[in-house]
Design a protein around this motif. Structure first.
Motif, PDB file in Angstrom:
ATOM      1  N   UNK A   1     -57.904  -8.478 -10.566  1.00 39.27           N
ATOM      2  CA  UNK A   1     -57.546  -9.902 -10.565  1.00 39.27           C
ATOM      3  C   UNK A   1     -56.413 -10.170  -9.599  1.00 39.27           C
ATOM      4  N   UNK A   2     -56.387 -11.383  -9.080  1.00 38.56           N
ATOM      5  CA  UNK A   2     -55.326 -11.779  -8.161  1.00 38.56           C
ATOM      6  C   UNK A   2     -55.035 -13.258  -8.348  1.00 38.56           C
ATOM      7  N   UNK A   3     -53.807 -13.650  -8.023  1.00 39.26           N
ATOM      8  CA  UNK A   3     -53.497 -15.081  -8.050  1.00 39.26           C
ATOM      9  C   UNK A   3     -53.543 -15.628  -6.631  1.00 39.26           C
ATOM     10  N   UNK A   4     -53.957 -16.873  -6.527  1.00 35.80           N
ATOM     11  CA  UNK A   4     -53.946 -17.604  -5.262  1.00 35.80           C
ATOM     12  C   UNK A   4     -53.363 -18.978  -5.563  1.00 35.80           C
ATOM     13  N   UNK A   5     -52.925 -19.687  -4.512  1.00 35.15           N
ATOM     14  CA  UNK A   5     -52.348 -20.994  -4.792  1.00 35.15           C
ATOM     15  C   UNK A   5     -52.287 -21.854  -3.550  1.00 35.15           C
ATOM     16  N   UNK A   6     -52.044 -23.131  -3.775  1.00 33.27           N
ATOM     17  CA  UNK A   6     -51.803 -24.060  -2.662  1.00 33.27           C
ATOM     18  C   UNK A   6     -50.301 -24.245  -2.574  1.00 33.27           C
ATOM     19  N   UNK A   7     -49.745 -23.795  -1.471  1.00 29.32           N
ATOM     20  CA  UNK A   7     -48.293 -23.822  -1.295  1.00 29.32           C
ATOM     21  C   UNK A   7     -47.998 -24.592  -0.026  1.00 29.32           C
ATOM     22  N   UNK A   8     -47.313 -25.689  -0.163  1.00 25.88           N
ATOM     23  CA  UNK A   8     -47.040 -26.566   0.986  1.00 25.88           C
ATOM     24  C   UNK A   8     -48.328 -26.861   1.742  1.00 25.88           C
ATOM     25  N   UNK A   9     -49.363 -27.189   0.982  1.00 27.12           N
ATOM     26  CA  UNK A   9     -50.624 -27.618   1.578  1.00 27.12           C
ATOM     27  C   UNK A   9     -51.583 -26.522   1.994  1.00 27.12           C
ATOM     28  N   UNK A  10     -51.107 -25.273   2.041  1.00 28.20           N
ATOM     29  CA  UNK A  10     -51.967 -24.189   2.518  1.00 28.20           C
ATOM     30  C   UNK A  10     -52.302 -23.208   1.400  1.00 28.20           C
ATOM     31  N   UNK A  11     -53.461 -22.600   1.514  1.00 27.52           N
ATOM     32  CA  UNK A  11     -53.876 -21.599   0.539  1.00 27.52           C
ATOM     33  C   UNK A  11     -53.177 -20.280   0.834  1.00 27.52           C
ATOM     34  N   UNK A  12     -52.580 -19.682  -0.194  1.00 21.80           N
ATOM     35  CA  UNK A  12     -51.924 -18.378   0.009  1.00 21.80           C
ATOM     36  C   UNK A  12     -52.346 -17.402  -1.091  1.00 21.80           C
ATOM     37  N   UNK A  13     -52.201 -16.125  -0.780  1.00 23.95           N
ATOM     38  CA  UNK A  13     -52.640 -15.043  -1.669  1.00 23.95           C
ATOM     39  C   UNK A  13     -51.449 -14.389  -2.350  1.00 23.95           C
ATOM     40  N   UNK A  14     -51.626 -14.066  -3.626  1.00 22.00           N
ATOM     41  CA  UNK A  14     -50.685 -13.194  -4.340  1.00 22.00           C
ATOM     42  C   UNK A  14     -49.271 -13.764  -4.378  1.00 22.00           C
ATOM     43  N   UNK A  15     -49.097 -14.820  -5.154  1.00 20.60           N
ATOM     44  CA  UNK A  15     -47.811 -15.529  -5.208  1.00 20.60           C
ATOM     45  C   UNK A  15     -46.751 -14.730  -5.970  1.00 20.60           C
ATOM     46  N   UNK A  16     -45.564 -14.667  -5.385  1.00 19.00           N
ATOM     47  CA  UNK A  16     -44.456 -14.106  -6.161  1.00 19.00           C
ATOM     48  C   UNK A  16     -43.827 -15.227  -6.992  1.00 19.00           C
ATOM     49  N   UNK A  17     -42.789 -14.890  -7.762  1.00 18.66           N
ATOM     50  CA  UNK A  17     -42.231 -15.854  -8.704  1.00 18.66           C
ATOM     51  C   UNK A  17     -41.742 -17.123  -8.004  1.00 18.66           C
ATOM     52  N   UNK A  18     -41.054 -16.963  -6.884  1.00 22.74           N
ATOM     53  CA  UNK A  18     -40.496 -18.127  -6.197  1.00 22.74           C
ATOM     54  C   UNK A  18     -41.618 -19.026  -5.683  1.00 22.74           C
ATOM     55  N   UNK A  19     -42.655 -18.415  -5.126  1.00 23.35           N
ATOM     56  CA  UNK A  19     -43.779 -19.206  -4.617  1.00 23.35           C
ATOM     57  C   UNK A  19     -44.532 -19.886  -5.758  1.00 23.35           C
TER      58      UNK A  19
END
Lengths: 238, 238, 238, 238, 238, 238
Positions: free
Chosen positions: A161-179
Motif C-alpha cells: 500500500x502507498x499514499x498519494x495526494x494532491x499537494x499544491x495542485x499536483x499529484x505526489x507519491x508517498x506523503x510525509x507528515x508535513x505534506x
C-alpha cells in the motif's frame, strides 16, 4: 516543489528488517523514510467463534502507536481505556488487505494476528503497516509450512500500500507528515502483485478532486506499489 | 548451575542506544540480554491539577508491552479497555524511582512523562525500564537546559534497578524469563549512585526467605546496579 | 517523639472480632488503632479457568475502601468504573501473602476469595487486611473441614504484616496516617510464623535509605509481627 | 440479473420527509428502498475545545442503528458500553463529507451535530445518512439565518453519496443488503453538486478490481448522485 | 404464618448507632434484624455544575453492597467496572427521599453525599438506608450549624422508609430476605413525619394486586414508619 | 387550568401503527400526543444463562432515546460508554410490566426482547413504551404461534401504563413534558386488563402527597389505562 524536496513520483527510502524480534512467528521492522512500524505475526491454533467448525482460518490485525512516536505525545490508548476511531479504522483496513490475498481454507482452522506498532511516525503509517505486515504474515506462513501444519503457503499474491495526494495542485507519491498536513486530497491505495486494486480510500480534505486528478493519483500509486513489491521480494531473499 | 549458564553474579550483556527515535526530548533503547525496552521522555509545559501553582514540576511514567513482545501473544491493553494491575504497579514504581532523584523545584512547573514500552521481553523489564528511563529523563533535562528553560539539571543522582532472586537455593543476579519462572524469591532493587536504597520489592513465590538470604540478595543487587551505572555513564559520554 | 506519642516499637491497640457478619464462611473485623478492616472469606466450588483440571485450588483477594473511610471522601470506585492502581496493587499483595502459607493441593479444586473492605482508615490498611484475612481464611478452611470437604486444614503457617518507617531519622513501628504522610521511608513487611519473609516492599518517599536503616526496620517489623501473631492465636481460641 | 430485479444503473425509490420530528433545528427522514434513516441537526452555541477562539464553527456527525433495524437483532451499543469500529468509521465519514461543503468561518463559533439513526436497514445506510444529513444541515443553517445569527447560508454546495459494486462481474448501482452481502467489490462515493469527488472508499471483498472496473463504478456513481441531488432539490422546494 | 414467625404488622428489632466511624460529619450504623447498613454523610463545600451560582445546595446518595453482605458472594461492582441498574435505582431513590425533607436554600452552596454501604443484607436494605441516612444527614447538618456555616438546620421533617408486601395472600410489614423472595407484591414506602408520602414503589412479582390490598399495605407501612421515626428520635437524644 | 388546555382527566391523542418496520417479529410505533416511541419485539431461540434448562422463556426490554428526541440534544449513551441510571430504571420497569402478563412456561425456552426507542419525547415515554411494547410482544407471540413454535399465545392479559400527577394542587392525567417539569407529584401506574395493579411508582418532587391525593391519582390512572386498552384492542383488529 515538495517540502520534502523529493520528486512528485519519488518514494522515500525503504528499509526492511526481518526477524527484528525473536518470539513472533513473523517479525518485520519496516522503515519508510522516518516512519518505522514493527509488524509481528502471531499464530493461534483456534479461530474466532463466528468461524468455528467451518474449516477455514482467519487473518486479523491490530494497530497502535507508541505515545511518543508522534511529534507531540499522544495519550496512551490503554490508559484512556479505548481505541480511537482512527485506530479501529486502520486495523480493519490492514486486516481486509491481508485477507484479500490469503486463501483462508489453506490456512486451516487457525488465526494469524498481525500487530502493527508504530515506533516512529512521519506519515503513511497505515500503508507501511500493510506492506510490512504482508512480509510478517508470509514468514508466519512459511513457519507453519516448515512445521508441516499446512501443505502450502496460503498467500496467493503480494499486497502492498502507498499514499498519494494532491499537494499544491499536483499529484505526489508517498506523503510525509508535513505534506499530509498540507495537502488537499489524501488517498491510500492497496494493490496486489497482479495490479488488482484491493482497497482505495480517498478523502478531499480541502477542495474536492476531479476524475482526472484521480487517474493521476492511481497511476502514481501503481508505480509506487510496484517499487514496494520489489523491496518485499528483495527482503524475502535476504 | 543457572539455566542461562551465567555465573550467579553475572549480569547479561547491556546495550544502550540514545536518540533511538527522533521526536522525543529523550529516547533510549536499552537492551539487557534479550529484553529490549524503548524509553522516551516527553516534556509538557504544565503540571497535573494537584500540583498547579505550587512552583514545582512532576515526573511520571507509563509502561506497556507490545502484544508480541512475549513468548505467546498477550492481549493488547488498549483493545481490552484497561491496563492490568501489573502494568499499573510497574508504572507507579518507575515514576517513584525517578522522582526519588529529581529536584522537582528545579524542574519548574512542567511535567516529564517517561514512556517505557517493551519491544521484546525476557525477564527484568521493569528494571531495564528504570535504568533506561533515567537516561531518557536526563536527555530531556539537558534539552531543557540547552533551551534555557531551566538553570541546572534537576537530577541529583543516577538511579538504576536490577532483579535478584533465590534460584535452587542460591542467590543469583539479573534473572531472565526462564529463571524468573522457576525461582523461589524474586526481588527488584532500585538504588541511587550514592548506594541509597530507593525501592525494594521482594516476593517469595515459593518458600519464604530468611534475613541471611535477604542480605545476600542485597549484596548482589548492589554489585549489579554498580555495573549498570557504569554503563549509564558510558552511554552519556558516547 | 512520634506524633502518636507511642514508643518507636509500640504497636497500636489491636482488636479482632470473628464472625462479625453471618453469611460468609469466615468474617473477621480487625481494628488496629483507628484502622478497621472487615475481612470476609467466601468459598466457591470452582477455580479460575487457568487452573481447571489441575487438582488444586486458589486463594485470591479483593480490596476496597468505603468512600468515607478516609479523612476526606474518596470517590467510589464502582461509580468511577475502575479500580485504582493502588487498589489493584494492594489486592494482589494480599492474595500473594495468603497463598504463601496455603497448600493449594490440599484445598482442592475450589477458590476462596478474601474481601478486605476498609470501614475506617488510619494508616496500615493493607497490613491489617493481611493479618485479618488470614483469620477469615482459616475460619473458612475450618468450615470446609467440618463439612468433610477437605481432609486437613490447608494452612501451613500463620501470616501477618506490619508497616515500619523512617520518621525524623528514626525507625518506627506501625505508622498511623499522620506518621505515614510525614515519613521518609515506608516499608510493609509480611512474615510467617516461622519468621520467613514472604513479602517486603520498601519505598523511600524522601531520602533513600541505607542498609543499616533497613536492618533496623526489619528488626522492628519482626517484633511487631510476633505480637500480631500472638493476637491471631488468641482470637482463634476465643 | 440483480436479485432486486433492478437495472444495473437503477436507483431504488427515494422518499424524503423534512421536519419529521419537531425539536431539532433540522429533521429529515430519508428512505431509499427499505433503508430508512432519521437525520437530525442540532445547533449548539459553542465549539469543541480544539477550535475555541479561532472564529470558526464545526460540523460533526454521530451514527447509530436501532437494535432491530437489522434482519436479526444487533446488540445495543449503549448496553455494550462502546461504539463499534464500523460505527465510528461511518460517523467520521459523514462528518468529513458535510464539512467538505460547509464554510466553517461563515458558520461562526457554533457546532452543528448531525445524528443519523437507522430505523430500518437494507444496505446503503451510510450513503443515505450523508444524503439526508445534508438536508437536515441545510434546514438548521436556514434556521440560523432566519434568526439573524449568521449572515448567509454556510453551505457552498450540495453533497450526496451512493454505493456501487461489482456483482457477478458487472457494475451495479445502489446495492441493497442482499446484493451487498454477495458482491465482490463495494464502493461508496461522495460527490458535490459540482461533480467534485469528496470521498471514495472501495473495498474488494472477493477478487481485486481493475482500473477499468473502477471507471465503470465511478460513472455509475456520478449518475446516481445526480439523481439524488435532484431529489434533494425537490425536497427543498416542497 | 410468616417464615420469620413475626406478626403481620411486626417490625424486626431496630438498633441505631451514631458516630460509628469517626471521619464523616455524620456516621450511622442502622441494624434492622440482620440487615446492617452503614450510612455516612460527607460535606463538600461546592455543588455540582448544574447548580453553580444558584444559591442552593444539593443532597445526593450512593449505595453499595459489600461483596459478601449477601448469602452467596456478589461480584464487586468496582471490579466489574460498573454499577448495576439496581444499585443506580436505589441510590437515586435515597437521594430523592432525603431531598424531599431538605430546604436546599438553607443548606447553601454545598453538597452532602450520603454513602449507604450494606455490611450485611437480609432484605429491606434500601429502606434501612433511607432511615439511617436521614440520621447521618441530620448529624452533618448539626455539624454545619455548630461551625456557624448555616443559620438553621435545613431539615424540615423526618423521613423514613419501610417495605411491605403481599405474602401468601396477606399484607405483611418489613419483609426479610426469605419473605421477599417468596412474596407476590413488594412495595417500598417513604414517608415524612407529617405522614406525607414521598415515594411509593410497588411491584407485583407474581399476581397483580388490587386497590384493597394496596390500602392494607399503605396502612401497614404508615404504622411501621411511625415506629421507625420513634427510633430515629430516640437515637437523636442518646 | 393545565398548560396543555386539556381537561384534568383528558388523555392526549393516541395513534398506533403496527408493522412500522419490517424486520422485527413485532414492530409498533405508538404516538401519544407528541411523544413517539418505536417498540420492536425480537425473538431469540435461547434464554439467558440463569434460565437454561428450566423449561421457560424470558421477556426483557431495552430503552433508548435518540439524541435529538428531546428539546435540547442529549448526549448519545453509546458514545458516553454507558447507560444512565434513568435508562436502566426504565428498561427494568418495562420488562417487569410485560412479564407480569406473560406465561413464561408457555413461551418455552426462548427470549423476546422489546426495544423501546424514543423518536420524539414530550413526557410519558416510559408509559407509552409499555403500552406499545405490549402490542409488539403480542405480534411476536402471534408470529410464533403461526409458525407452530408455541401452542397458544402466552399473554394472559393486556398491560398498559399511564402517568398521573398533582399539578397546582389538582390531580391530572397523562402529563406532557411541560406539565411534568412543573408538577409536585409524578406517578406512573401500570395495570392489567383485569384492573390489577402491576406497578406503581409515585414520587413527590415538591410537597409530599396525602392518601386522599393518592386515591384520586389511582382513579384517574384507572380511567386512562382503560382508554389505552381500548386503543390497543382497536389496533389489534386493524
Amino acid at each position: 516543489m515538495r517540502s520534502s524536496k523529493r520528486q512528485a513520483s519519488q518514494l522515500r527510502q525503504v528499509q526492511i528488517t526481518r526477524r527484528f524480534t525473536r518470539h513472533a512467528e513473523g517479525s518485520v521492522l519496516i522503515e519508510i523514510g522516518d516512519t518505522r512500524v514493527l509488524c509481528t505475526a502471531s499464530v493461534e491454533e483456534s479461530v474466532p467463534p463466528f468461524l468455528r467448525g467451518r474449516g477455514q482460518g482467519w487473518v486479523t490485525a491490530e494497530y497502535g502507536m507508541l505515545p511518543r512516536s508522534t511529534h507531540t505525545r499522544t495519550g496512551r490508548e490503554a490508559a484512556k481505556g479505548k481505541q480511537s476511531g482512527r485506530t479501529q479504522e486502520i486495523q480493519r483496513l490492514i486486516g481486509r488487505a491481508l485477507r484479500a490475498v490469503t486463501d483462508l481454507k489453506v490456512l486451516g482452522e487457525r488465526q494469524i494476528t498481525l500487530d502493527c506498532d508504530v515506533l516512529q511516525a512521519d506519515g503513511g503509517t497505515r500503508c507501511a503497516a500493510i506492506t510490512g505486515a504482508w512480509l510478517a504474515l508470509n514468514d508466519a506462513c512459511e513457519h507453519l509450512l516448515s512445521q508441516g501444519k499446512i501443505s502450502k503457503n496460503p498467500l496467493r499474491d503480494q499486497v502492498a500500500a502507498i499514499s498519494v495526494g494532491i499537494y499544491q495542485g499536483a499529484a505526489i507519491l508517498d506523503l510525509d507528515y508535513a505534506e499530509d498536513a498540507d495537502c488537499d486530497t489524501d488517498m491510500n491505495v492497496v494493490m496486489t502483485g497482479q495490479q488488482g486494486i484491493v482497497e482505495i480510500q480517498g478523502t478531499a480534505e480541502g477542495n474536492p478532486f476531479t476524475r482526472t486528478q484521480m487517474d493521476e493519483l492511481l497511476d502514481l500509486a501503481a508505480t509506487g506499489i510496484g517499487e514496494l513489491m520489489a523491496q518485499q521480494k528483495a527482503a524475502l531473499h535476504s
